[in-house]
Design a protein around this motif. Structure first.
Motif, short mmCIF file in Angstrom:
data_model
loop_
_atom_site.label_atom_id
_atom_site.label_comp_id
_atom_site.label_asym_id
_atom_site.label_seq_id
_atom_site.Cartn_x
_atom_site.Cartn_y
_atom_site.Cartn_z
N ILE A 258 0.84 -1.21 0.00
CA ILE A 258 0.00 0.00 0.00
C ILE A 258 0.87 1.25 0.00
O ILE A 258 0.58 2.23 -0.71
CB ILE A 258 -0.97 -0.03 1.20
CG1 ILE A 258 -1.99 -1.16 1.00
CG2 ILE A 258 -1.67 1.32 1.37
CD1 ILE A 258 -2.76 -1.52 2.24
N GLN A 259 1.95 1.23 0.76
CA GLN A 259 2.86 2.36 0.79
C GLN A 259 3.47 2.59 -0.59
O GLN A 259 3.59 3.74 -1.05
CB GLN A 259 3.96 2.14 1.82
CG GLN A 259 4.96 3.29 1.92
CD GLN A 259 6.08 3.00 2.90
OE1 GLN A 259 6.33 1.85 3.26
NE2 GLN A 259 6.76 4.04 3.36
N ARG A 262 0.81 4.11 -2.89
CA ARG A 262 0.59 5.52 -2.54
C ARG A 262 1.72 6.40 -3.06
O ARG A 262 1.49 7.51 -3.53
CB ARG A 262 0.45 5.65 -1.02
CG ARG A 262 -0.90 5.21 -0.49
CD ARG A 262 -0.95 5.32 1.01
NE ARG A 262 -2.28 4.99 1.52
CZ ARG A 262 -2.52 4.52 2.73
NH1 ARG A 262 -1.51 4.33 3.57
NH2 ARG A 262 -3.75 4.25 3.11
N HIS A 263 2.93 5.89 -2.95
CA HIS A 263 4.09 6.64 -3.44
C HIS A 263 4.00 6.85 -4.95
O HIS A 263 4.28 7.94 -5.46
CB HIS A 263 5.37 5.90 -3.06
CG HIS A 263 6.63 6.62 -3.44
ND1 HIS A 263 6.95 7.87 -2.97
CD2 HIS A 263 7.65 6.27 -4.27
CE1 HIS A 263 8.11 8.26 -3.47
NE2 HIS A 263 8.54 7.30 -4.28
N ALA A 265 1.24 6.90 -6.72
CA ALA A 265 0.16 7.86 -6.96
C ALA A 265 0.66 9.30 -6.75
O ALA A 265 0.36 10.20 -7.53
CB ALA A 265 -1.01 7.56 -6.04
N ALA A 266 1.45 9.48 -5.70
CA ALA A 266 1.99 10.81 -5.42
C ALA A 266 2.94 11.28 -6.52
O ALA A 266 3.06 12.48 -6.76
CB ALA A 266 2.71 10.80 -4.07
N GLU A 298 -8.43 -1.96 -0.31
CA GLU A 298 -7.71 -0.80 0.24
C GLU A 298 -7.08 0.04 -0.87
O GLU A 298 -7.10 1.27 -0.84
CB GLU A 298 -6.63 -1.28 1.22
CG GLU A 298 -7.20 -1.92 2.48
CD GLU A 298 -6.16 -2.07 3.57
OE1 GLU A 298 -5.60 -1.03 3.98
OE2 GLU A 298 -5.91 -3.20 4.01
N ILE A 299 -6.53 -0.63 -1.89
CA ILE A 299 -5.86 0.10 -2.96
C ILE A 299 -6.85 0.91 -3.79
O ILE A 299 -6.52 1.98 -4.30
CB ILE A 299 -5.05 -0.88 -3.85
CG1 ILE A 299 -3.84 -1.41 -3.06
CG2 ILE A 299 -4.59 -0.22 -5.15
CD1 ILE A 299 -3.02 -2.43 -3.79
N LYS A 301 -9.05 2.73 -2.83
CA LYS A 301 -9.29 4.02 -2.18
C LYS A 301 -8.15 5.01 -2.41
O LYS A 301 -8.25 6.18 -2.04
CB LYS A 301 -9.47 3.80 -0.68
CG LYS A 301 -10.66 2.88 -0.34
CD LYS A 301 -10.63 2.47 1.12
CE LYS A 301 -11.70 1.41 1.42
NZ LYS A 301 -11.58 0.89 2.80
N ILE A 302 -7.06 4.52 -3.02
CA ILE A 302 -5.92 5.39 -3.30
C ILE A 302 -6.20 6.16 -4.59
O ILE A 302 -6.78 5.64 -5.53
CB ILE A 302 -4.63 4.55 -3.42
CG1 ILE A 302 -4.34 3.87 -2.07
CG2 ILE A 302 -3.44 5.42 -3.83
CD1 ILE A 302 -3.17 2.89 -2.12
N ASP A 303 -5.75 7.41 -4.63
CA ASP A 303 -6.04 8.28 -5.78
C ASP A 303 -5.11 7.95 -6.95
O ASP A 303 -4.19 8.70 -7.27
CB ASP A 303 -5.87 9.74 -5.36
CG ASP A 303 -6.31 10.69 -6.47
OD1 ASP A 303 -7.04 10.25 -7.37
OD2 ASP A 303 -5.89 11.87 -6.42
#
Length: 520
Positions: A258-259, A262-263, A265-266, A298-299, A301-303
């Motif tokens: 997940i981290q 998220r990275h 996505a950022a 969970e993923i 929900k990540i943008d």
């Protein structure tokens, strides 16, 4: 000669069957302890019998990967080249090795003549893939003659095969470095040893690999990214070498995955594909009740606009995963579901452990939950002694599911797998004829699926220039349909609406539209 000396001599012959005198003399000069240490850390031939043992060893997780200070400047002023064969997992392994090389100071090159290190990252799924690699090894020999300091290495799945390593040792002396799929993180030490020793360096582990986090990566582009969520496979289908070459199933921890997503996505990535040899077996080896469905819940929900996964096994496609995929959003409705055969008896001989009926029941469940889902698959033609009637069951299953695409192959025996020992009375001519019939059906269904898009507006993630025309851009829809269209280069990296003007068998042509419109 005592027993210990005889053992050493036997080991020397195993790792150096070509009898290269200088290397043997150097090995013989070592003390007993030095030799054993050298052999265990440098030369270890793969062993399929060891690979078959699925013990209860604990998988160790390492969060502290770092390149040792002594290796950080090893590549300054030097260049590396990696040629990749095979699946997405190999492509992602190449990204990791590229990241490691560049942290060591190496620069990438696409020209073999410029390279100081050349790695062939190999695939072992089919014989044809191995033949390509051995052909490339032969082509690199003149470069080695011209530049003795050039390091040529073979890594990836072929390196985990005992017969392959022995063949390289016996016939391809230009190869300096051989390492497997479990020890990519040791690349700095291995390259250093190859530079330093001027001898062949072989490190292939039959033992299971650990899970190494925080490995550097040089990703191919900044639009789409691979994310490993697990390694290995425990299915042992009778035709497949992967459980031997990639080891037992080892899942990464959810928080680490997940981290990473998220990275990405950022950083602005638009699509991630979750990777695993058997991706929907994710989590079965963890000490928590947590599977691929939970991870994707969970993923989603990540943008990040698009999330995919590959490759799944029908046995592990559970109701929880279907429930989560039905939520849609950034979870793409395109599902690759390898069936391999449409006949239950052949599936049994393949060790797939599901029947034709069970597969169709699964597809029905997915279609009920996700009516707009589309499917692609893998099919093996000419499995040993497959009858004409059994092959026709595969054709009829293709009709019943309505796959929109398929990767089709003639059975290729892999040394060390049970199916390689099966008596096979089907001629290659008959297998090729069946493959042609199957491919005709595959093409027809793909063309029919594409035809439905004519006049429709689709969302396309633009990846770059078309392979055939630099003035045309190309990208993929949510359903993984390739679209070629004219648009300004500023569209690259974006998801844009495209009106389909022409449907071909495997691609669509279109025009980018500016106005907001309903898309298919």
């Amino acid at each position: 000669m005592n027993e210990e000396q005889r053992k050493q001599q036997s080991q020397i012959k195993q790792v150096n069957p070509s009898g290269e005198k200088d290397n043997l003399d150097r090995l013989k000069q070592k003390t007993s302890d030095d030799f054993i240490k050298y052999f265990e850390t440098t030369y270890e031939a793969p062993n399929l019998r060891k690979a078959q043992k699925r013990g209860k060893q604990e998988v160790k997780y390492h969060d502290d990967f770092a390149i040792d200070e002594q290796f950080q400047g090893l590549g300054v002023g030097k260049k590396y080249l990696i040629r990749t064969y095979g699946c997405q997992m190999n492509e992602h392994d190449t990204e990791v090795m590229s990241g490691i090389f560049e942290e060591m100071g190496y620069e990438p090159t696409t020209e073999a003549k410029e390279a100081d290190v050349i790695l062939l990252n190999t695939c072992a799924i089919r014989e044809n893939a191995e033949n390509k690699v051995f052909g490339e090894i032969g082509h690199l020999k003149p470069l080695k003659v011209e530049n003795p300091d050039l390091i040529i290495g073979v890594c990836g799945c072929m390196s985990q095969e005992e017969a392959v390593v022995n063949r390289i040792l016996e016939k391809h002396h230009q190869v300096d470095l051989i390492f497997g799929t479990h020890n990519i993180h040791r690349l700095p030490q291995l390259v250093h040893n190859a530079h330093l020793s001027k001898e062949r360096v072989i490190e292939v582990w039959s033992k299971e690999g650990d899970v190494i986090e925080n490995l550097p990566k040089r990703r191919a582009g900044n639009i789409k990214a691979w994310v490993n969520i697990m390694y290995g496979c425990d299915k042992f289908c009778t035709y497949c070498i992967v459980p031997y070459t990639r080891g037992k199933e080892r899942s990464r921890r959810p928080e680490d995955i997940i981290q990473e997503v998220r990275h990405l996505a950022a950083q602005g990535y638009k699509e991630v594909t979750l990777l695993g040899q058997n991706v929907n077996a994710y989590g079965k080896d963890l000490d928590i009740e947590y599977g691929l469905g939970d991870l994707m819940d969970e993923i989603r929900k990540i943008d990040i606009p698009r999330v995919r996964f590959t490759t799944s096994h029908p046995r592990d496609f559970d109701d929880r995963l279907i429930e989560v995929l039905a939520k849609g959003g950034n979870l793409m409705p395109y599902i690759h579901l390898p069936v391999q055969s449409g006949n239950s008896q052949v599936l049994k001989l393949m060790g797939r452990k599901y029947t034709r009926e069970r597969f169709l029941e699964l597809v029905g469940k997915i279609k009920e939950a996700i009516p707009h889902a589309s499917f692609s698959t893998d099919i093996i033609v000419g499995f040993p002694n497959e009858t004409e009637e059994q092959f026709e069951d595969t054709l009829s299953l293709y009709d019943e599911v309505g796959f929109e695409g398929a990767y089709t192959f003639i059975f290729s025996p892999r040394d060390g797998t049970p199916a390689a020992k099966f008596d096979d009375k089907i001629s290659m001519e008959e297998k090729k004829e069946r493959l042609q019939r199957l491919n005709a059906k595959v093409n027809a269904y793909s063309a029919e699926a594409m035809k439905q898009y004519e006049g429709q507006i689709v969302n396309v993630l633009v990846e770059g220039e078309s392979k055939n025309n630099p003035d045309v851009l190309a990208g993929y829809t949510e359903y993984s349909k390739l679209v070629n269209f004219r648009a300004p280069r500023s569209a690259i990296g974006k998801i844009v609406p495209v009106k389909v003007t022409e449907a071909k068998t495997w691609s669509l042509n279109g025009e980018m539209v500016e106005e907001t419109a309903e898309v298919k």
